[in-house]
Write an enzyme that holds these catalytic residues in place. Structure first.
Site, PDB file in Angstrom:
ATOM      1  N   ARG A   1      47.938   8.646  36.040  1.00 48.32           N
ATOM      2  CA  ARG A   1      48.516   8.393  34.738  1.00 48.32           C
ATOM      3  C   ARG A   1      49.960   8.915  34.774  1.00 48.32           C
ATOM      4  O   ARG A   1      50.386   9.497  35.753  1.00 48.32           O
ATOM      5  CB  ARG A   1      47.694   9.058  33.626  1.00 48.32           C
ATOM      6  CG  ARG A   1      46.962  10.338  33.983  1.00 48.32           C
ATOM      7  CD  ARG A   1      47.747  11.585  34.108  1.00 48.32           C
ATOM      8  NE  ARG A   1      48.765  11.694  33.069  1.00 48.32           N
ATOM      9  CZ  ARG A   1      49.887  12.338  33.279  1.00 48.32           C
ATOM     10  NH1 ARG A   1      50.135  12.888  34.420  1.00 48.32           N
ATOM     11  NH2 ARG A   1      50.789  12.436  32.353  1.00 48.32           N
TER      12      ARG A   1
ATOM     13  N   GLN B   1      46.609  16.904  29.054  1.00 48.38           N
ATOM     14  CA  GLN B   1      47.518  16.748  30.207  1.00 48.38           C
ATOM     15  C   GLN B   1      48.407  17.984  30.370  1.00 48.38           C
ATOM     16  O   GLN B   1      48.801  18.327  31.480  1.00 48.38           O
ATOM     17  CB  GLN B   1      48.406  15.508  30.029  1.00 48.38           C
ATOM     18  CG  GLN B   1      47.702  14.185  30.226  1.00 48.38           C
ATOM     19  CD  GLN B   1      47.176  13.613  28.942  1.00 48.38           C
ATOM     20  OE1 GLN B   1      46.820  14.350  28.015  1.00 48.38           O
ATOM     21  NE2 GLN B   1      47.091  12.289  28.861  1.00 48.38           N
TER      22      GLN B   1
ATOM     23  N   ASP C   1      57.188   6.860  27.704  1.00 45.46           N
ATOM     24  CA  ASP C   1      56.529   5.702  28.312  1.00 45.46           C
ATOM     25  C   ASP C   1      57.316   4.420  28.076  1.00 45.46           C
ATOM     26  O   ASP C   1      57.094   3.427  28.768  1.00 45.46           O
ATOM     27  CB  ASP C   1      55.109   5.569  27.742  1.00 45.46           C
ATOM     28  CG  ASP C   1      54.257   6.738  28.211  1.00 45.46           C
ATOM     29  OD1 ASP C   1      53.574   6.609  29.233  1.00 45.46           O
ATOM     30  OD2 ASP C   1      54.340   7.807  27.571  1.00 45.46           O
TER      31      ASP C   1
ATOM     32  N   ASN D   1      56.044   8.094  23.387  1.00 41.32           N
ATOM     33  CA  ASN D   1      55.498   9.089  24.311  1.00 41.32           C
ATOM     34  C   ASN D   1      54.138   9.529  23.796  1.00 41.32           C
ATOM     35  O   ASN D   1      53.669   9.062  22.747  1.00 41.32           O
ATOM     36  CB  ASN D   1      56.450  10.287  24.435  1.00 41.32           C
ATOM     37  CG  ASN D   1      56.110  11.166  25.629  1.00 41.32           C
ATOM     38  OD1 ASN D   1      55.773  10.693  26.717  1.00 41.32           O
ATOM     39  ND2 ASN D   1      56.127  12.478  25.420  1.00 41.32           N
TER      40      ASN D   1
HETATM   41  O1  MRU Z   1      48.393   8.882  28.798  1.00 46.65           O
HETATM   42  P1  MRU Z   1      49.308   9.413  29.870  1.00 46.65           P
HETATM   43  O2  MRU Z   1      48.850  10.694  30.459  1.00 46.65           O
HETATM   44  O3  MRU Z   1      49.624   8.369  30.900  1.00 46.65           O
HETATM   45  O4  MRU Z   1      50.686   9.709  29.065  1.00 46.65           O
HETATM   46  C1  MRU Z   1      51.755  10.177  29.813  1.00 46.65           C
HETATM   47  C2  MRU Z   1      52.939  10.494  28.976  1.00 46.65           C
HETATM   48  O5  MRU Z   1      52.987  10.303  27.772  1.00 46.65           O
HETATM   49  C3  MRU Z   1      54.162  10.984  29.717  1.00 46.65           C
HETATM   50  O6  MRU Z   1      54.897  11.858  28.923  1.00 46.65           O
HETATM   51  C4  MRU Z   1      55.020   9.787  30.099  1.00 46.65           C
HETATM   52  O7  MRU Z   1      54.243   8.829  30.738  1.00 46.65           O
HETATM   53  C5  MRU Z   1      56.180  10.177  30.983  1.00 46.65           C
HETATM   54  S1  MRU Z   1      55.660  10.561  32.571  1.00 46.65           S
HETATM   55  C6  MRU Z   1      57.091  10.906  33.412  1.00 46.65           C
END
Ligand code: MRU
Length: 364
Positions: free
Chosen positions: A53, A203, A244, A254
């Site tokens: 992810r 996360q 994102d 994000n």
């Molecule tokens: O659901 P996830 O864990 O994929 O979400 C990740 C995020 O929101 C991060 O902050 C984003 O992808 C930036 S990663 C450099």
């Protein structure tokens, strides 16, 4: 970054182009397990289930997934079917579509028997680009922390708050939001990180804390709701998050909860910076609230939680009232007006069209 003392990236392509190895992030930090991805379907599964992810890493794995598909079926039909399957895994991180488009463009009109090798090389170039890009983000973000340190007593820590994991685990290396933090720490600047746990999948508590701990960066895990309180008490000097998808006008999507951090930062005069690679800018979209698709994930991610059981097994427990359901939007949009600025591989700019076009004039 180092893992168990060894320089490593989050994607390890095999020499013969038959597979990649990635860390299963659903088991971190309890287990360090490298899983093998040897087909587009396996890549799609890893993205959908969040074994991998983070926007840039999703893009990198998607690119290799398309290359593996072409190894099995280099036809146009095979290409389009694999593209559609991979693109449908998760909707918000624009890096996925950016990477798939780059690989598809690279093999279009090329001989079928050459496509798998061309796609594999393109996926490798996407990953090398990501590493160089994040290192540059680190260089352009470092002065922000140095300026804060310069205003403090000698040796006093610079307190950064971050949300979710935008570290090397979410990219191919260095991370985005973490890149300036690693650059500061490696330069001997005393930096401390408030790590939002980042419910519902944690996360922050699981992955960001794992990374920072591995690199020796002082950090403290906090409940997502604690950031505003710490800002009110002057214990946060700057917020740095990843993203994102960023619109051409500077709206930022994000992890859910980022918008609330931006509101608290604005209310307390705390700078709120967003670190991003060029691959996360969606030049087609102006209005983030109207134009960015927000992923809705399963209720069980909210009603249950993963952790280490007393018997040492990685297990899930229900934390919610039995029979109650839950809503689970995975991302939110922070309007550009709440963003102090953007940190990219080309430098820093205002979160605005003028700001972004100043760094990317070819996009005008
Ligand atoms: O659901 P996830 O864990 O994929 O979400 C990740 C995020 O929101 C991060 O902050 C984003 O992808 C930036 S990663 C450099």
């Amino acid at each position: 970054m180092k893992l168990d003392g060894e320089e490593t990236r989050s994607i390890r392509p095999s020499e013969d182009g038959s597979a990649i190895a990635v860390l299963d992030q659903t088991l971190l930090p309890w287990r360090t397990v490298w899983i093998t991805i040897d087909s587009a379907a396996a890549a799609a599964h890893a993205i959908r289930t969040m074994q991998v992810r983070g926007a840039p890493l999703i893009g990198g794995v998607g690119a290799y997934g398309l290359a593996l598909a072409l190894r099995a079926d280099p036809s146009d039909g095979g290409l389009e079917a694999a593209y559609a399957m991979l693109a449908a895994t998760r909707p918000t991180a624009v890096n996925l579509r950016w990477a798939l488009d780059r690989v598809r463009d690279a093999v279009r009109n090329r001989p079928h028997d050459a496509r798998a090798a061309i796609a594999w090389a393109e996926a490798g170039a996407i990953c090398d680009d990501d590493v160089a890009t994040n290192a540059a983000i680190g260089r352009h973000g470092l002065p922000l922390l140095e300026e804060i340190a310069a205003r403090k007593r000698r040796g006093e820590r610079v307190n950064v708050l971050t949300h979710c994991n935008a570290g090397w685990l979410a990219t191919v290396d260095w991370g985005t939001a973490t890149a300036p933090i690693y650059a500061a720490h490696d330069a001997g600047l005393p930096v401390h990180v408030w790590v939002d746990e980042t419910r519902p999948r944690n996360q922050g508590a699981a992955l960001t804390a794992f990374e920072l701990g591995n690199h020796g960066v002082p950090h403290t895990i906090i409940a997502d709701n604690a950031g505003g309180h710490l800002m009110q008490r002057g214990q946060v000097d700057i917020v740095i998050v990843g993203t994102d998808r960023v619109t051409r006008t500077g709206d930022v999507a994000n992890k859910i909860g980022t918008y609330l951090k931006a509101l608290a930062a604005r209310d307390n005069g705390v700078p709120f910076w967003v670190a991003l690679p060029h691959s996360t800018i969606d030049w087609r979209v102006r209005d983030g609230l109207a134009g960015i698709p927000i992923e809705e994930r399963g209720a069980e991610e909210v009603t249950e939680i993963t952790g280490l059981g007393p018997d040492g097994t990685v297990t899930r427990v229900r934390v919610a009232n039995p029979g109650s359901t839950a809503g689970n939007p995975a991302f939110d949009v922070t309007p550009a007006r709440l963003v102090t600025g953007l940190i990219t591989e080309r430098g820093r700019c205002a979160a605005s069209e003028v700001g972004l076009l100043g760094l990317y004039p070819e996009r005008a």
